[in-house]
Design an enzyme around this catalytic site. Structure first.
Site, short mmCIF file in Angstrom:
data_model
loop_
_atom_site.label_atom_id
_atom_site.label_comp_id
_atom_site.label_asym_id
_atom_site.label_seq_id
_atom_site.Cartn_x
_atom_site.Cartn_y
_atom_site.Cartn_z
N HIS A 292 -0.26 9.04 58.71
CA HIS A 292 0.26 7.92 59.64
C HIS A 292 -0.71 6.75 59.27
O HIS A 292 -1.41 6.77 58.51
CB HIS A 292 0.20 8.28 61.14
CG HIS A 292 1.19 9.36 61.56
ND1 HIS A 292 1.37 9.74 62.85
CD2 HIS A 292 2.29 9.98 60.85
CE1 HIS A 292 2.37 10.48 63.01
NE2 HIS A 292 3.04 10.63 61.80
N GLU B 12 -2.86 4.89 60.89
CA GLU B 12 -3.97 4.85 61.24
C GLU B 12 -4.68 5.69 60.40
O GLU B 12 -6.05 5.28 60.13
CB GLU B 12 -4.06 5.36 62.81
CG GLU B 12 -3.15 4.77 63.88
CD GLU B 12 -1.94 5.06 63.85
OE1 GLU B 12 -1.22 5.55 62.92
OE2 GLU B 12 -1.35 5.10 65.21
N ALA C 43 35.56 -8.90 59.06
CA ALA C 43 35.82 -10.26 58.61
C ALA C 43 37.11 -10.60 59.57
O ALA C 43 37.96 -9.70 59.73
CB ALA C 43 35.92 -10.23 57.30
N ARG D 188 25.26 -2.53 54.40
CA ARG D 188 25.52 -1.14 54.19
C ARG D 188 24.26 -0.58 53.87
O ARG D 188 24.05 0.57 54.10
CB ARG D 188 26.74 -1.10 53.08
CG ARG D 188 28.12 -1.42 53.48
CD ARG D 188 29.06 -1.49 52.34
NE ARG D 188 30.49 -1.43 52.82
CZ ARG D 188 31.51 -1.32 52.25
NH1 ARG D 188 31.26 -1.22 50.79
NH2 ARG D 188 32.70 -1.19 52.80
N ASP E 37 43.62 1.51 53.30
CA ASP E 37 42.72 0.58 52.32
C ASP E 37 42.07 1.18 51.33
O ASP E 37 41.68 0.39 50.23
CB ASP E 37 41.54 -0.14 53.25
CG ASP E 37 42.14 -1.30 54.41
OD1 ASP E 37 43.44 -1.32 54.27
OD2 ASP E 37 41.50 -1.59 55.28
N LEU F 256 33.45 2.31 49.87
CA LEU F 256 32.35 2.31 50.82
C LEU F 256 31.01 2.29 50.13
O LEU F 256 30.03 3.08 50.76
CB LEU F 256 32.48 3.22 52.12
CG LEU F 256 33.78 3.41 52.69
CD1 LEU F 256 33.73 4.47 53.76
CD2 LEU F 256 34.02 2.04 53.48
N ARG G 271 27.86 -1.71 46.27
CA ARG G 271 28.02 -2.25 44.92
C ARG G 271 27.62 -3.82 44.63
O ARG G 271 27.21 -4.03 43.54
CB ARG G 271 29.10 -1.94 44.12
CG ARG G 271 30.62 -2.43 44.65
CD ARG G 271 31.83 -2.05 44.41
NE ARG G 271 32.96 -2.62 45.23
CZ ARG G 271 33.21 -2.31 46.55
NH1 ARG G 271 32.38 -1.35 47.04
NH2 ARG G 271 34.19 -2.70 47.09
N GLU H 286 33.01 -0.23 60.38
CA GLU H 286 33.62 -1.17 59.61
C GLU H 286 35.23 -1.30 60.23
O GLU H 286 35.78 -2.26 59.27
CB GLU H 286 33.71 -0.91 58.01
CG GLU H 286 32.02 -1.39 57.60
CD GLU H 286 32.08 -1.55 56.05
OE1 GLU H 286 33.15 -1.70 55.62
OE2 GLU H 286 31.01 -1.82 55.72
N LEU I 163 36.72 -0.66 66.11
CA LEU I 163 35.82 -1.77 66.79
C LEU I 163 35.99 -2.14 68.25
O LEU I 163 34.86 -1.96 68.79
CB LEU I 163 36.04 -2.94 65.80
CG LEU I 163 35.89 -2.84 64.30
CD1 LEU I 163 36.39 -4.12 63.73
CD2 LEU I 163 34.34 -2.81 63.92
C1 AOF Z 1 1.53 6.84 64.70
N1 AOF Z 1 1.59 6.28 63.45
O1 AOF Z 1 2.09 5.75 61.46
C2 AOF Z 1 3.72 6.92 63.11
C3 AOF Z 1 3.71 7.37 64.19
O2 AOF Z 1 6.25 14.34 62.28
P1 AOF Z 1 4.92 13.38 62.52
O3 AOF Z 1 3.54 14.02 62.49
O4 AOF Z 1 4.97 12.30 61.32
O5 AOF Z 1 5.33 12.58 63.69
C4 AOF Z 1 6.49 11.51 63.76
C5 AOF Z 1 6.27 10.77 65.09
O6 AOF Z 1 4.95 10.20 65.17
C6 AOF Z 1 7.18 9.67 65.23
O7 AOF Z 1 8.35 10.23 65.85
C7 AOF Z 1 6.73 8.87 66.17
O8 AOF Z 1 6.69 9.16 67.50
C8 AOF Z 1 5.21 8.83 65.75
N2 AOF Z 1 5.12 7.98 64.35
N3 AOF Z 1 2.72 7.35 65.08
O9 AOF Z 1 0.64 7.10 65.45
C9 AOF Z 1 2.49 6.16 62.56
N4 AOF Z 1 4.53 6.91 61.92
ZN ZN Z 2 -0.03 9.13 64.24
#
Ligand code: AOF
Ligand code: ZN
Length: 334
Positions: free
Chosen positions: A50, A52, A156, A189, A205, A209, A212, A281, A287
Protein backbone atom coordinates in the site's frame (compact mmCIF):
# COMPACT_ATOMS: atom_id res chain seq x y z
CA UNK A 1 1.96 24.43 7.31
CA UNK A 2 -0.35 23.75 4.39
CA UNK A 3 -2.15 20.41 4.49
CA UNK A 4 -3.61 21.12 1.04
CA UNK A 5 -0.18 21.21 -0.62
CA UNK A 6 0.86 17.78 0.69
CA UNK A 7 -2.56 16.23 0.15
CA UNK A 8 -2.45 17.43 -3.45
CA UNK A 9 0.90 15.68 -3.83
CA UNK A 10 -0.81 12.49 -2.52
CA UNK A 11 -3.38 12.82 -5.32
CA UNK A 12 -0.64 13.24 -7.92
CA UNK A 13 1.22 10.18 -6.63
CA UNK A 14 -1.98 8.10 -6.52
CA UNK A 15 -2.66 8.99 -10.16
CA UNK A 16 0.59 7.40 -11.33
CA UNK A 17 -1.16 4.03 -10.96
CA UNK A 18 -4.32 5.02 -12.88
CA UNK A 19 -5.79 1.97 -14.54
CA UNK A 20 -3.60 -0.52 -12.66
CA UNK A 21 -5.01 -0.85 -9.13
CA UNK A 22 -8.50 -2.37 -9.60
CA UNK A 23 -10.24 -3.68 -7.59
CA UNK A 24 -8.19 -1.57 -5.17
CA UNK A 25 -8.30 2.23 -5.05
CA UNK A 26 -5.49 4.53 -6.19
CA UNK A 27 -3.71 5.84 -3.11
CA UNK A 28 -0.76 8.19 -2.58
CA UNK A 29 1.13 9.03 0.63
CA UNK A 30 3.85 11.49 1.62
CA UNK A 31 5.88 11.88 4.78
CA UNK A 32 6.69 15.42 5.85
CA UNK A 33 9.32 16.53 8.37
CA UNK A 34 9.60 20.23 9.26
CA UNK A 35 7.57 21.15 6.16
CA UNK A 36 9.87 19.13 3.87
CA UNK A 37 8.84 15.93 2.06
CA UNK A 38 11.19 13.15 3.18
CA UNK A 39 9.27 10.20 1.76
CA UNK A 40 6.71 9.42 -0.95
CA UNK A 41 4.87 6.40 -2.22
CA UNK A 42 1.80 5.11 -4.00
CA UNK A 43 -0.09 1.85 -4.38
CA UNK A 44 1.06 0.40 -7.72
CA UNK A 45 -1.17 -2.65 -8.16
CA UNK A 46 -3.60 -4.88 -6.23
CA UNK A 47 -1.60 -7.41 -4.19
CA UNK A 48 1.39 -5.09 -3.92
CA UNK A 49 2.30 -2.87 -0.92
CA UNK A 50 0.00 0.00 0.00
CA UNK A 51 0.94 3.67 -0.44
CA UNK A 52 1.84 4.19 3.25
CA UNK A 53 4.26 1.23 3.17
CA UNK A 54 5.97 2.59 0.06
CA UNK A 55 6.23 6.08 1.58
CA UNK A 56 7.59 4.87 4.93
CA UNK A 57 10.10 2.56 3.19
CA UNK A 58 11.33 5.45 1.04
CA UNK A 59 12.45 7.57 4.03
CA UNK A 60 16.27 7.58 4.11
CA UNK A 61 16.57 8.46 7.81
CA UNK A 62 13.86 6.48 9.70
CA UNK A 63 14.76 8.24 13.00
CA UNK A 64 12.88 11.27 11.58
CA UNK A 65 9.59 9.32 11.47
CA UNK A 66 8.89 9.92 15.18
CA UNK A 67 8.66 13.66 14.48
CA UNK A 68 7.00 13.55 11.04
CA UNK A 69 3.48 13.77 9.63
CA UNK A 70 2.11 11.17 7.22
CA UNK A 71 -0.29 12.48 4.56
CA UNK A 72 -2.46 9.94 2.81
CA UNK A 73 -5.21 10.34 0.19
CA UNK A 74 -7.24 7.52 1.82
CA UNK A 75 -7.76 6.36 5.40
CA UNK A 76 -4.96 3.88 6.24
CA UNK A 77 -6.26 0.32 6.27
CA UNK A 78 -6.85 -1.74 9.39
CA UNK A 79 -7.23 -5.25 7.99
CA UNK A 80 -5.02 -8.15 6.99
CA UNK A 81 -5.87 -8.44 3.26
CA UNK A 82 -3.31 -9.32 0.62
CA UNK A 83 -1.01 -7.07 2.68
CA UNK A 84 -0.76 -6.28 6.45
CA UNK A 85 -2.58 -3.25 7.97
CA UNK A 86 -1.04 0.16 7.23
CA UNK A 87 -2.40 1.65 10.46
CA UNK A 88 -0.32 -0.91 12.40
CA UNK A 89 2.82 -0.01 10.44
CA UNK A 90 2.18 3.67 11.20
CA UNK A 91 1.85 3.08 14.96
CA UNK A 92 4.83 0.69 14.97
CA UNK A 93 6.85 3.42 13.21
CA UNK A 94 5.73 5.88 15.92
CA UNK A 95 4.56 8.52 13.45
CA UNK A 96 2.73 11.04 15.68
CA UNK A 97 0.35 12.66 13.14
CA UNK A 98 -1.66 11.51 10.12
CA UNK A 99 -3.60 13.72 7.68
CA UNK A 100 -6.20 11.87 5.59
CA UNK A 101 -7.97 12.87 2.34
CA UNK A 102 -11.12 10.81 2.92
CA UNK A 103 -12.29 7.73 4.79
CA UNK A 104 -12.29 4.25 3.26
CA UNK A 105 -15.79 2.84 2.58
CA UNK A 106 -14.50 -0.74 2.54
CA UNK A 107 -16.36 -2.33 5.51
CA UNK A 108 -13.09 -3.99 6.56
CA UNK A 109 -11.56 -0.54 7.08
CA UNK A 110 -14.25 2.15 7.45
CA UNK A 111 -13.28 4.07 10.60
CA UNK A 112 -11.23 1.17 11.97
CA UNK A 113 -7.98 2.58 10.60
CA UNK A 114 -8.60 5.94 12.27
CA UNK A 115 -9.70 4.22 15.48
CA UNK A 116 -6.47 2.19 15.63
CA UNK A 117 -4.36 5.31 15.08
CA UNK A 118 -6.21 7.40 17.67
CA UNK A 119 -6.21 4.64 20.28
CA UNK A 120 -2.41 4.54 19.91
CA UNK A 121 -2.10 8.29 20.50
CA UNK A 122 -1.74 9.38 16.88
CA UNK A 123 -3.27 12.78 16.05
CA UNK A 124 -5.61 12.31 13.07
CA UNK A 125 -6.76 15.18 10.86
CA UNK A 126 -9.15 14.90 7.89
CA UNK A 127 -9.04 17.12 4.81
CA UNK A 128 -11.64 19.89 5.07
CA UNK A 129 -13.00 18.78 1.69
CA UNK A 130 -13.07 15.04 0.84
CA UNK A 131 -14.46 15.69 -2.69
CA UNK A 132 -11.27 15.40 -4.78
CA UNK A 133 -10.19 12.28 -2.87
CA UNK A 134 -13.55 10.62 -3.40
CA UNK A 135 -13.58 11.69 -7.06
CA UNK A 136 -10.17 10.12 -7.64
CA UNK A 137 -11.63 6.74 -6.67
CA UNK A 138 -15.24 7.21 -7.77
CA UNK A 139 -15.32 3.71 -9.24
CA UNK A 140 -13.98 2.09 -6.03
CA UNK A 141 -16.40 4.05 -3.81
CA UNK A 142 -19.36 3.17 -6.05
CA UNK A 143 -18.38 -0.52 -5.95
CA UNK A 144 -18.07 -0.53 -2.15
CA UNK A 145 -21.04 1.72 -1.30
CA UNK A 146 -23.57 0.53 -3.92
CA UNK A 147 -22.28 -3.02 -4.44
CA UNK A 148 -22.36 -2.62 -8.23
CA UNK A 149 -20.10 -1.40 -11.05
CA UNK A 150 -19.80 2.33 -11.78
CA UNK A 151 -22.12 2.98 -14.73
CA UNK A 152 -21.23 5.41 -17.53
CA UNK A 153 -23.53 6.08 -20.51
CA UNK A 154 -22.29 7.28 -23.88
CA UNK A 155 -24.08 8.17 -27.08
CA UNK A 156 -23.92 10.39 -30.18
CA UNK A 157 -27.00 12.26 -31.34
CA UNK A 158 -28.10 14.66 -34.04
CA UNK A 159 -28.76 18.31 -33.29
CA UNK A 160 -32.48 17.52 -33.12
CA UNK A 161 -32.01 14.62 -30.68
CA UNK A 162 -31.90 11.38 -32.69
CA UNK A 163 -29.51 8.45 -32.22
CA UNK A 164 -30.21 6.99 -35.65
CA UNK A 165 -32.69 7.25 -38.51
CA UNK A 166 -35.42 4.62 -38.90
CA UNK A 167 -33.84 1.88 -41.02
CA UNK A 168 -33.79 -1.87 -41.71
CA UNK A 169 -31.17 -4.32 -40.40
CA UNK A 170 -29.51 -4.38 -43.84
CA UNK A 171 -28.94 -0.63 -43.94
CA UNK A 172 -25.85 0.82 -42.25
CA UNK A 173 -26.26 3.05 -39.17
CA UNK A 174 -26.01 6.80 -39.80
CA UNK A 175 -22.59 8.21 -38.94
CA UNK A 176 -23.39 11.03 -36.53
CA UNK A 177 -20.26 12.35 -34.81
CA UNK A 178 -16.86 13.21 -36.29
CA UNK A 179 -13.27 11.91 -35.88
CA UNK A 180 -12.40 13.84 -32.71
CA UNK A 181 -15.50 12.44 -31.02
CA UNK A 182 -14.36 8.96 -32.12
CA UNK A 183 -11.00 9.47 -30.39
CA UNK A 184 -12.71 10.76 -27.23
CA UNK A 185 -15.18 7.90 -27.18
CA UNK A 186 -12.40 5.34 -27.51
CA UNK A 187 -10.63 7.08 -24.64
CA UNK A 188 -13.81 6.53 -22.61
CA UNK A 189 -13.67 2.85 -23.61
CA UNK A 190 -10.08 2.59 -22.40
CA UNK A 191 -11.23 3.71 -18.93
CA UNK A 192 -13.72 0.88 -18.40
CA UNK A 193 -13.69 -2.89 -17.86
CA UNK A 194 -16.78 -3.67 -19.94
CA UNK A 195 -18.88 -2.15 -22.77
CA UNK A 196 -22.54 -3.03 -22.66
CA UNK A 197 -24.75 -3.09 -25.76
CA UNK A 198 -28.08 -4.71 -26.59
CA UNK A 199 -28.25 -7.79 -28.78
CA UNK A 200 -30.09 -5.60 -31.32
CA UNK A 201 -27.16 -3.14 -31.49
CA UNK A 202 -24.80 -6.13 -31.86
CA UNK A 203 -26.79 -7.65 -34.73
CA UNK A 204 -27.60 -4.39 -36.51
CA UNK A 205 -24.33 -2.45 -36.11
CA UNK A 206 -21.79 -5.32 -35.85
CA UNK A 207 -19.33 -3.30 -33.73
CA UNK A 208 -15.88 -4.53 -32.65
CA UNK A 209 -16.01 -2.46 -29.41
CA UNK A 210 -12.27 -1.74 -29.35
CA UNK A 211 -10.11 1.23 -28.31
CA UNK A 212 -8.51 1.36 -31.79
CA UNK A 213 -8.63 5.18 -32.06
CA UNK A 214 -6.89 5.62 -28.70
CA UNK A 215 -4.59 3.40 -26.62
CA UNK A 216 -5.19 1.08 -23.71
CA UNK A 217 -6.82 -2.27 -23.22
CA UNK A 218 -10.01 -3.31 -24.98
CA UNK A 219 -12.87 -3.66 -22.49
CA UNK A 220 -14.90 -6.85 -22.37
CA UNK A 221 -18.06 -6.79 -24.52
CA UNK A 222 -21.25 -7.37 -22.51
CA UNK A 223 -24.30 -8.29 -24.58
CA UNK A 224 -27.77 -7.80 -23.13
CA UNK A 225 -29.98 -10.49 -24.62
CA UNK A 226 -33.79 -10.27 -24.64
CA UNK A 227 -35.74 -12.39 -27.12
CA UNK A 228 -33.37 -12.31 -30.10
CA UNK A 229 -30.23 -14.45 -30.27
CA UNK A 230 -26.89 -12.90 -31.24
CA UNK A 231 -25.79 -13.40 -34.84
CA UNK A 232 -22.70 -15.62 -34.95
CA UNK A 233 -21.03 -13.42 -37.60
CA UNK A 234 -21.68 -10.31 -35.47
CA UNK A 235 -20.08 -12.09 -32.50
CA UNK A 236 -16.99 -12.80 -34.62
CA UNK A 237 -16.49 -9.04 -35.09
CA UNK A 238 -15.98 -8.55 -31.34
CA UNK A 239 -12.38 -8.20 -30.24
CA UNK A 240 -12.90 -10.27 -27.05
CA UNK A 241 -15.18 -13.10 -25.92
CA UNK A 242 -18.36 -11.47 -24.61
CA UNK A 243 -20.27 -11.91 -21.39
CA UNK A 244 -23.97 -12.55 -22.07
CA UNK A 245 -26.71 -11.29 -19.78
CA UNK A 246 -30.43 -12.08 -19.89
CA UNK A 247 -32.24 -14.86 -21.77
CA UNK A 248 -29.04 -16.76 -22.40
CA UNK A 249 -29.79 -20.44 -21.74
CA UNK A 250 -29.09 -21.33 -25.40
CA UNK A 251 -25.73 -19.51 -25.48
CA UNK A 252 -22.21 -20.84 -24.90
CA UNK A 253 -19.61 -18.94 -22.85
CA UNK A 254 -19.73 -16.70 -19.78
CA UNK A 255 -23.31 -15.76 -19.01
CA UNK A 256 -25.65 -14.42 -16.35
CA UNK A 257 -29.12 -15.89 -16.74
CA UNK A 258 -31.68 -13.34 -15.56
CA UNK A 259 -34.45 -10.96 -16.56
CA UNK A 260 -32.47 -8.57 -18.81
CA UNK A 261 -34.83 -5.71 -17.96
CA UNK A 262 -34.20 -6.04 -14.20
CA UNK A 263 -30.95 -4.04 -14.24
CA UNK A 264 -30.75 -3.46 -10.48
CA UNK A 265 -30.91 -7.24 -9.95
CA UNK A 266 -28.12 -8.39 -12.30
CA UNK A 267 -25.78 -5.37 -12.21
CA UNK A 268 -23.97 -6.40 -8.95
CA UNK A 269 -23.08 -9.78 -10.51
CA UNK A 270 -20.69 -8.07 -12.93
CA UNK A 271 -18.34 -7.45 -9.99
CA UNK A 272 -17.80 -11.24 -9.83
CA UNK A 273 -16.38 -11.05 -13.37
CA UNK A 274 -13.88 -8.33 -12.40
CA UNK A 275 -16.01 -5.67 -14.11
CA UNK A 276 -15.93 -2.56 -11.90
CA UNK A 277 -16.83 0.09 -14.47
CA UNK A 278 -19.11 -0.32 -17.50
CA UNK A 279 -19.72 1.90 -20.49
CA UNK A 280 -23.28 1.54 -21.82
CA UNK A 281 -23.23 2.36 -25.53
CA UNK A 282 -26.77 1.54 -26.62
CA UNK A 283 -29.12 1.25 -28.23
CA UNK A 284 -31.67 3.84 -27.26
CA UNK A 285 -33.85 1.52 -25.19
CA UNK A 286 -30.94 0.23 -23.13
CA UNK A 287 -29.67 3.77 -22.47
CA UNK A 288 -33.14 4.83 -21.34
CA UNK A 289 -33.63 1.70 -19.17
CA UNK A 290 -30.40 2.51 -17.33
CA UNK A 291 -31.56 6.08 -16.72
CA UNK A 292 -34.97 4.78 -15.53
CA UNK A 293 -33.30 2.27 -13.18
CA UNK A 294 -31.48 5.10 -11.33
CA UNK A 295 -28.08 3.38 -11.67
CA UNK A 296 -26.35 5.93 -13.93
CA UNK A 297 -23.28 7.58 -12.37
CA UNK A 298 -22.05 9.55 -15.38
CA UNK A 299 -22.96 10.21 -19.02
CA UNK A 300 -21.17 11.53 -22.11
CA UNK A 301 -23.03 12.97 -25.08
CA UNK A 302 -21.72 13.96 -28.53
CA UNK A 303 -24.10 16.20 -30.49
CA UNK A 304 -23.50 16.84 -34.19
CA UNK A 305 -24.47 20.05 -35.95
CA UNK A 306 -26.75 18.24 -38.42
CA UNK A 307 -30.39 17.22 -38.06
CA UNK A 308 -32.24 14.25 -39.52
CA UNK A 309 -35.90 13.67 -40.32
CA UNK A 310 -37.07 11.55 -37.37
CA UNK A 311 -35.70 8.25 -36.04
CA UNK A 312 -34.65 6.73 -32.69
CA UNK A 313 -34.94 9.33 -29.92
CA UNK A 314 -31.86 10.00 -27.78
CA UNK A 315 -32.06 10.15 -23.97
CA UNK A 316 -32.48 13.59 -22.49
CA UNK A 317 -30.69 13.67 -19.11
CA UNK A 318 -30.20 16.61 -16.78
CA UNK A 319 -27.84 19.53 -17.27
CA UNK A 320 -24.20 18.82 -18.19
CA UNK A 321 -21.34 19.68 -15.82
CA UNK A 322 -18.75 20.06 -18.57
CA UNK A 323 -18.96 20.83 -22.28
CA UNK A 324 -16.65 21.76 -25.14
CA UNK A 325 -16.42 21.55 -28.91
CA UNK A 326 -14.75 18.59 -30.61
CA UNK A 327 -14.47 19.70 -34.21
CA UNK A 328 -18.02 20.48 -35.28
CA UNK A 329 -19.52 18.27 -32.51
CA UNK A 330 -20.47 19.39 -29.02
CA UNK A 331 -19.19 17.13 -26.22
CA UNK A 332 -21.01 17.16 -22.87
CA UNK A 333 -20.49 15.26 -19.61
CA UNK A 334 -23.01 14.96 -16.83
C1 AOF B 1 -4.42 1.74 2.27
N1 AOF B 1 -3.46 2.11 1.40
O1 AOF B 1 -2.54 2.17 -0.62
C2 AOF B 1 -4.60 1.09 -0.39
C3 AOF B 1 -5.65 0.76 0.51
O2 AOF B 1 -6.01 -6.69 -0.42
P1 AOF B 1 -5.27 -5.54 0.20
O3 AOF B 1 -4.51 -5.91 1.42
O4 AOF B 1 -4.39 -4.83 -0.82
O5 AOF B 1 -6.37 -4.47 0.69
C4 AOF B 1 -7.17 -3.82 -0.24
C5 AOF B 1 -8.06 -2.82 0.45
O6 AOF B 1 -7.26 -1.90 1.19
C6 AOF B 1 -8.89 -1.98 -0.49
O7 AOF B 1 -10.15 -2.55 -0.75
C7 AOF B 1 -9.01 -0.67 0.27
O8 AOF B 1 -10.02 -0.75 1.25
C8 AOF B 1 -7.67 -0.57 0.96
N2 AOF B 1 -6.72 0.08 0.05
N3 AOF B 1 -5.53 1.12 1.80
O9 AOF B 1 -4.30 1.96 3.48
C9 AOF B 1 -3.48 1.83 0.11
N4 AOF B 1 -4.66 0.75 -1.70
ZN1 ZN C 1 -3.11 -0.28 3.77
Amino acid sequence: MSHAKFLTRCLQLANYAKGHTAPNPMVGAVIVHNDVIIGEGFHHKAGEPHAEVMAIKSVKDPTLLTSSTLYCSLEPCAHHGKTPPCSLLITNSQIPKVVIGCSDSNVLVNGKGVKHLQSHGVEVVFSADPTPFRQLNQVFFCNKENNRPFVTLKWAQTLNGYLDRNRSINEKASLISGPLAAVKSHQLRSDVDGILISVKTLNWDRPSLTTRNYHGTNPRPIILVNNTLPDSSALENLALAPLFIGNVSALEGDKIECDPYDIVQWLPELLNYGIHHILVEGGGQVLQSFLDSGTVDQWHRFTSNASINGGITAPNPHVAQESYKLGTDLYERG
